[in-house]
Scaffold this active site. Sequence first.
Site, PDB file in Angstrom:
ATOM      1  N   VAL A  11       0.858  -1.149  -0.090  1.00  0.00           N
ATOM      2  CA  VAL A  11      -0.169   0.099   0.145  1.00  0.00           C
ATOM      3  C   VAL A  11       0.786   1.201  -0.035  1.00  0.00           C
ATOM      4  O   VAL A  11       0.616   2.333  -0.662  1.00  0.00           O
ATOM      5  CB  VAL A  11      -0.901   0.090   1.186  1.00  0.00           C
ATOM      6  CG1 VAL A  11      -1.522   1.355   1.308  1.00  0.00           C
ATOM      7  CG2 VAL A  11      -1.865  -1.145   0.888  1.00  0.00           C
ATOM      8  N   LYS A  35      15.357  -2.817   2.016  1.00  0.00           N
ATOM      9  CA  LYS A  35      14.135  -2.180   1.042  1.00  0.00           C
ATOM     10  C   LYS A  35      14.451  -1.097   0.244  1.00  0.00           C
ATOM     11  O   LYS A  35      14.414  -0.609  -1.020  1.00  0.00           O
ATOM     12  CB  LYS A  35      12.724  -2.445   1.720  1.00  0.00           C
ATOM     13  CG  LYS A  35      11.468  -2.518   0.858  1.00  0.00           C
ATOM     14  CD  LYS A  35      10.374  -2.471   1.639  1.00  0.00           C
ATOM     15  CE  LYS A  35       9.705  -3.880   1.682  1.00  0.00           C
ATOM     16  NZ  LYS A  35       8.478  -3.974   2.348  1.00  0.00           N
ATOM     17  N   GLU A 150      -7.664   2.404   2.888  1.00  0.00           N
ATOM     18  CA  GLU A 150      -7.233   2.103   1.525  1.00  0.00           C
ATOM     19  C   GLU A 150      -8.336   0.726   0.935  1.00  0.00           C
ATOM     20  O   GLU A 150      -8.478  -0.171   1.799  1.00  0.00           O
ATOM     21  CB  GLU A 150      -5.779   2.027   1.188  1.00  0.00           C
ATOM     22  CG  GLU A 150      -5.497   1.571  -0.113  1.00  0.00           C
ATOM     23  CD  GLU A 150      -5.701   2.813  -0.870  1.00  0.00           C
ATOM     24  OE1 GLU A 150      -5.368   3.871  -0.867  1.00  0.00           O
ATOM     25  OE2 GLU A 150      -6.421   2.281  -2.061  1.00  0.00           O
ATOM     26  N   LEU A 152      -7.753  -0.400  -2.183  1.00  0.00           N
ATOM     27  CA  LEU A 152      -6.709  -0.803  -3.537  1.00  0.00           C
ATOM     28  C   LEU A 152      -6.689  -2.421  -3.379  1.00  0.00           C
ATOM     29  O   LEU A 152      -6.852  -2.949  -2.333  1.00  0.00           O
ATOM     30  CB  LEU A 152      -5.590  -0.294  -3.756  1.00  0.00           C
ATOM     31  CG  LEU A 152      -4.479  -0.650  -2.670  1.00  0.00           C
ATOM     32  CD1 LEU A 152      -3.919  -1.794  -2.637  1.00  0.00           C
ATOM     33  CD2 LEU A 152      -3.278   0.372  -2.969  1.00  0.00           C
ATOM     34  N   ARG A 153      -6.835  -3.190  -4.716  1.00  0.00           N
ATOM     35  CA  ARG A 153      -6.427  -4.441  -4.698  1.00  0.00           C
ATOM     36  C   ARG A 153      -5.144  -4.942  -5.007  1.00  0.00           C
ATOM     37  O   ARG A 153      -4.730  -4.287  -6.134  1.00  0.00           O
ATOM     38  CB  ARG A 153      -7.489  -5.194  -5.529  1.00  0.00           C
ATOM     39  CG  ARG A 153      -8.851  -5.173  -5.170  1.00  0.00           C
ATOM     40  CD  ARG A 153      -9.930  -5.403  -6.282  1.00  0.00           C
ATOM     41  NE  ARG A 153      -9.719  -3.963  -7.314  1.00  0.00           N
ATOM     42  CZ  ARG A 153     -10.322  -4.649  -8.602  1.00  0.00           C
ATOM     43  NH1 ARG A 153     -11.076  -5.445  -8.929  1.00  0.00           N
ATOM     44  NH2 ARG A 153     -10.167  -3.649  -9.496  1.00  0.00           N
ATOM     45  N   LEU A 253     -18.209 -13.671  -6.494  1.00  0.00           N
ATOM     46  CA  LEU A 253     -19.056 -14.728  -6.547  1.00  0.00           C
ATOM     47  C   LEU A 253     -18.471 -15.995  -7.098  1.00  0.00           C
ATOM     48  O   LEU A 253     -19.135 -16.654  -7.830  1.00  0.00           O
ATOM     49  CB  LEU A 253     -20.227 -14.289  -7.147  1.00  0.00           C
ATOM     50  CG  LEU A 253     -21.582 -13.701  -6.447  1.00  0.00           C
ATOM     51  CD1 LEU A 253     -22.721 -13.634  -6.971  1.00  0.00           C
ATOM     52  CD2 LEU A 253     -21.632 -14.387  -4.865  1.00  0.00           C
ATOM     53  N   GLY A 260      -7.910 -15.737   0.903  1.00  0.00           N
ATOM     54  CA  GLY A 260      -6.822 -15.616   1.556  1.00  0.00           C
ATOM     55  C   GLY A 260      -6.358 -14.174   1.280  1.00  0.00           C
ATOM     56  O   GLY A 260      -7.125 -13.384   0.974  1.00  0.00           O
ATOM     57  N   CYS A 263      -5.408  -9.271   3.423  1.00  0.00           N
ATOM     58  CA  CYS A 263      -6.629  -8.155   4.159  1.00  0.00           C
ATOM     59  C   CYS A 263      -7.683  -9.319   4.569  1.00  0.00           C
ATOM     60  O   CYS A 263      -8.098  -9.109   5.742  1.00  0.00           O
ATOM     61  CB  CYS A 263      -6.882  -7.222   3.146  1.00  0.00           C
ATOM     62  SG  CYS A 263      -5.839  -6.205   2.648  1.00  0.00           S
ATOM     63  N   ARG A 331       0.878 -14.243   1.296  1.00  0.00           N
ATOM     64  CA  ARG A 331       0.261 -13.995   2.801  1.00  0.00           C
ATOM     65  C   ARG A 331      -1.218 -14.729   2.674  1.00  0.00           C
ATOM     66  O   ARG A 331      -1.974 -14.402   2.010  1.00  0.00           O
ATOM     67  CB  ARG A 331       0.095 -12.518   3.135  1.00  0.00           C
ATOM     68  CG  ARG A 331       1.524 -11.974   3.774  1.00  0.00           C
ATOM     69  CD  ARG A 331       1.290 -10.502   3.978  1.00  0.00           C
ATOM     70  NE  ARG A 331       1.104  -9.629   2.774  1.00  0.00           N
ATOM     71  CZ  ARG A 331       1.040  -8.366   3.049  1.00  0.00           C
ATOM     72  NH1 ARG A 331       1.154  -7.881   4.097  1.00  0.00           N
ATOM     73  NH2 ARG A 331       0.973  -7.613   1.942  1.00  0.00           N
TER      74      ARG A 331
HETATM   75  P1  NAD Z   1       3.288  -4.485   4.024  1.00  0.00           P
HETATM   76  O1  NAD Z   1       3.583  -5.420   5.303  1.00  0.00           O
HETATM   77  O2  NAD Z   1       3.374  -4.905   2.747  1.00  0.00           O
HETATM   78  O3  NAD Z   1       4.216  -3.183   4.267  1.00  0.00           O
HETATM   79  C1  NAD Z   1       4.430  -2.642   5.538  1.00  0.00           C
HETATM   80  C2  NAD Z   1       5.860  -1.894   5.449  1.00  0.00           C
HETATM   81  O4  NAD Z   1       5.672  -0.937   6.478  1.00  0.00           O
HETATM   82  C3  NAD Z   1       6.989  -2.807   5.395  1.00  0.00           C
HETATM   83  O5  NAD Z   1       7.752  -2.327   4.310  1.00  0.00           O
HETATM   84  C4  NAD Z   1       7.642  -2.405   6.839  1.00  0.00           C
HETATM   85  O6  NAD Z   1       8.937  -2.250   6.596  1.00  0.00           O
HETATM   86  C5  NAD Z   1       7.247  -0.890   6.936  1.00  0.00           C
HETATM   87  N1  NAD Z   1       7.076  -0.408   8.296  1.00  0.00           N
HETATM   88  C6  NAD Z   1       6.888  -1.119   9.246  1.00  0.00           C
HETATM   89  N2  NAD Z   1       6.849  -0.303  10.661  1.00  0.00           N
HETATM   90  C7  NAD Z   1       7.391   0.723  10.042  1.00  0.00           C
HETATM   91  C8  NAD Z   1       7.634   2.117  10.594  1.00  0.00           C
HETATM   92  N3  NAD Z   1       7.641   2.316  11.903  1.00  0.00           N
HETATM   93  N4  NAD Z   1       8.319   3.233  10.097  1.00  0.00           N
HETATM   94  C9  NAD Z   1       8.569   2.792   8.486  1.00  0.00           C
HETATM   95  N5  NAD Z   1       7.938   1.778   8.072  1.00  0.00           N
HETATM   96  C10 NAD Z   1       7.532   0.833   8.683  1.00  0.00           C
HETATM   97  O7  NAD Z   1       1.621  -4.105   4.148  1.00  0.00           O
HETATM   98  P2  NAD Z   1       0.868  -3.726   2.975  1.00  0.00           P
HETATM   99  O8  NAD Z   1      -0.035  -5.065   2.430  1.00  0.00           O
HETATM  100  O9  NAD Z   1       1.246  -2.470   2.578  1.00  0.00           O
HETATM  101  O10 NAD Z   1      -0.512  -3.166   4.087  1.00  0.00           O
HETATM  102  C11 NAD Z   1      -0.412  -1.896   4.823  1.00  0.00           C
HETATM  103  C12 NAD Z   1      -1.743  -1.608   5.332  1.00  0.00           C
HETATM  104  O11 NAD Z   1      -2.715  -1.184   4.516  1.00  0.00           O
HETATM  105  C13 NAD Z   1      -2.384  -2.869   6.379  1.00  0.00           C
HETATM  106  O12 NAD Z   1      -2.832  -1.908   7.436  1.00  0.00           O
HETATM  107  C14 NAD Z   1      -3.542  -3.354   5.293  1.00  0.00           C
HETATM  108  O13 NAD Z   1      -4.211  -3.944   6.081  1.00  0.00           O
HETATM  109  C15 NAD Z   1      -3.897  -2.104   4.659  1.00  0.00           C
HETATM  110  N6  NAD Z   1      -4.382  -2.570   3.284  1.00  0.00           N
HETATM  111  C16 NAD Z   1      -3.519  -3.490   2.442  1.00  0.00           C
HETATM  112  C17 NAD Z   1      -4.174  -3.815   1.166  1.00  0.00           C
HETATM  113  C18 NAD Z   1      -3.471  -4.603   0.517  1.00  0.00           C
HETATM  114  O14 NAD Z   1      -3.916  -5.357  -0.545  1.00  0.00           O
HETATM  115  N7  NAD Z   1      -2.191  -5.042   0.682  1.00  0.00           N
HETATM  116  C19 NAD Z   1      -5.255  -3.204   0.737  1.00  0.00           C
HETATM  117  C20 NAD Z   1      -6.062  -2.080   1.555  1.00  0.00           C
HETATM  118  C21 NAD Z   1      -5.222  -1.803   2.774  1.00  0.00           C
END
Ligand code: NAD
Length: 453
Positions: A11, A35, A150, A152-153, A253, A260, A263, A331
Site C-alpha cells: 500500500v 528495501k 485504502e 486498492l486490490r 461470486l 486468502g 487483508c 500471505r
Molecule cells: P506490508 O507489510 O506490505 O508493508 C508494510 C511496510 O511498513 C513494510 O515495508 C515495513 O517494513 C514498513 N514499516 C513497518 N513499521 C514501520 C515504521 N515504524 N516506519 C516505517 N516503515 C515501517 O503491508 P501492506 O500490505 O502494504 O498493508 C499496509 C496496510 O494497508 C495494512 O494495514 C493493510 O491492512 C492495509 N491494506 C492493505 C491492502 C493490500 O492489498 N495489501 C489493501 C488495503 C489496505
Amino acid sequence: MRIGVIGTGYVGLVTAACFAELGHDVVAVDIDRAKVERLREGHIPIYEPGLPELVTRGRETGKLEFTTSHAEAAAEANLIFIAVGSPTTGMGEADLSQVVDSIEQMAPVVADGTVVVIKSTVPVGTNADMAAMMDRLRPDLDVEIAANPEFLRQGSAVEDFMRPDRIVIGARSDAAVRLVRDAYAPLIASEDPPVLLTDVETAELIKYTSNAFLAVKLSFINEIADLCEQAGASIADVARGVGLDPRIGSRFLQAGPGFGGSCLPKDTQALLHTSRMFGTPSRIVAAAVDVNRERKHSMVTKIADAVDGDITDATIAILGITFKADTDDLRESPAVDLVRGLVGLGASVRVYDPQGMDRAREILPNVEYEPTSYAAMDGADVAVIATEWPEFATLDLEKVRSLLGRPVLIDLRNLYRSEDVTAAGIEYISVGRPREFPKALQDAGKPPGSGTA
Ligand code: NAD
C-alpha cells in the site's frame, strides 16, 4: 503539496508512487534498510503491474524519494500517510505495533499543523487512541490524526488508486478534510469518485465492513458450490444467474479454494475481535471465517481423494502459489495451505508460480520448485490449478495429458470448460461442478461422478 508516506509495502509504495505521479513531492520512509536501498537503486521489491514505471518516473522527476529517516519524511510535510502493516495477533486482534511505532517515530519530528493520516486498516477507536498518544507526546503541537482507509486490490493496485470507486476521509476538522482532499484533487477532478466525509470511527468501520462483506460473499458462494457438486448443478451458471441481480452483483461470486491474502483473513479476525469487545458479536462473519477454515481442509481432501492409491506414493503438481494472480504475495494464500496439507499427508509436491517462487522457497521447504507449468506436471500423477494466473487458463491440454501419469486436472479456479478438458482425455475435477471423465474412461466402465469431488 509535500507528502510523507510511512511504510513502502504494497500500500505504501503504491500510495507514494501515485501521489508523486499526481504532482506532489513525496518522501517515503521505511524501517527496512535493505528495501529502501533497493528502491533507491531502482529495484521494486514487490510485483505489482504498472508500479515500476511510476516509481521510475517519480525518481526521475525528483518527485519521489525514499529514506530510512522519519525526520526526512516529516520535514515540511503537509500530510503524512501511515501505511504500515496491521497483521493479526494469535488471538485474532489487530497487532497495531507498527502503527504505534510510526506515531512514536513521527512525534519528535512532526511540524505543527501537519495532518497524520492513517491509511493502514485499523480497528475502530485506533485513530482516537493515536490522537491521544500524539497529544501526550507533543502537547506543544496541533497535529490532527485523520483516517483515509485504502481499498486498492493487489494486482491492480495502481489502477485502483488512480481510479478509486470511492475516497473515504474521516477527520475532526474541516482543515484536515481540505488537506486530504487536496492530496487527491487531481484524481477527484479527472475521475469524479464519490468522496465520503465521515467521522474517524465511521471511516475505520467502513473498511472492515467492506472486507467482511467480501469474505461473507466468498464463503457463501463456496458453500453453494459444495451443494452444486452434490446436486449436479453448475456453480458458474448459478453465480451468473444470481449476480445479474443488481442488488447482489456478480463480483466476488467466483467459487474457489477459499479466501486468502493479506487483508480478508486478518480483517475478518480483527472485526470479530472488535465486535466481541463491544458486546455485539458478528455471527455472520464468524460463520464466513469458519466456512473458510474448513474449506482449506476440504480442498486437501478433494485432491487426496482424486489420487489413485496411496497418497504417499503420489506426486502432485501445484500450479500457482500466490493468493491471487498478478501478485507475488503469499500471505494467507490458500495454495500454501494446500501444499502444507498435502506434504503433511506424505505426498510429493512440485510447485510452479510465475511470480511467487522466491517467497515460496522461504516458507515451504520439502517441495520441489519447477521453472514452468509443464516441468511441474512432467511425471506427476495429478495437477492442481491453485491460482488463477492467466497462463494456467491456456495450457496445451494435449501436452498436459501426455505429461501427467493418470491424467487428472483439479481446477480449483474453474478456468476451463469441462468438455474441453475431457475431450483432451483428461479427467476434470473443478469446484461446484460435477466431476467429469474423458469418454474413453467412461466407455471403459469408470462410472462418472464416482469420486468424492
Ligand atoms: P506490508 O507489510 O506490505 O508493508 C508494510 C511496510 O511498513 C513494510 O515495508 C515495513 O517494513 C514498513 N514499516 C513497518 N513499521 C514501520 C515504521 N515504524 N516506519 C516505517 N516503515 C515501517 O503491508 P501492506 O500490505 O502494504 O498493508 C499496509 C496496510 O494497508 C495494512 O494495514 C493493510 O491492512 C492495509 N491494506 C492493505 C491492502 C493490500 O492489498 N495489501 C489493501 C488495503 C489496505
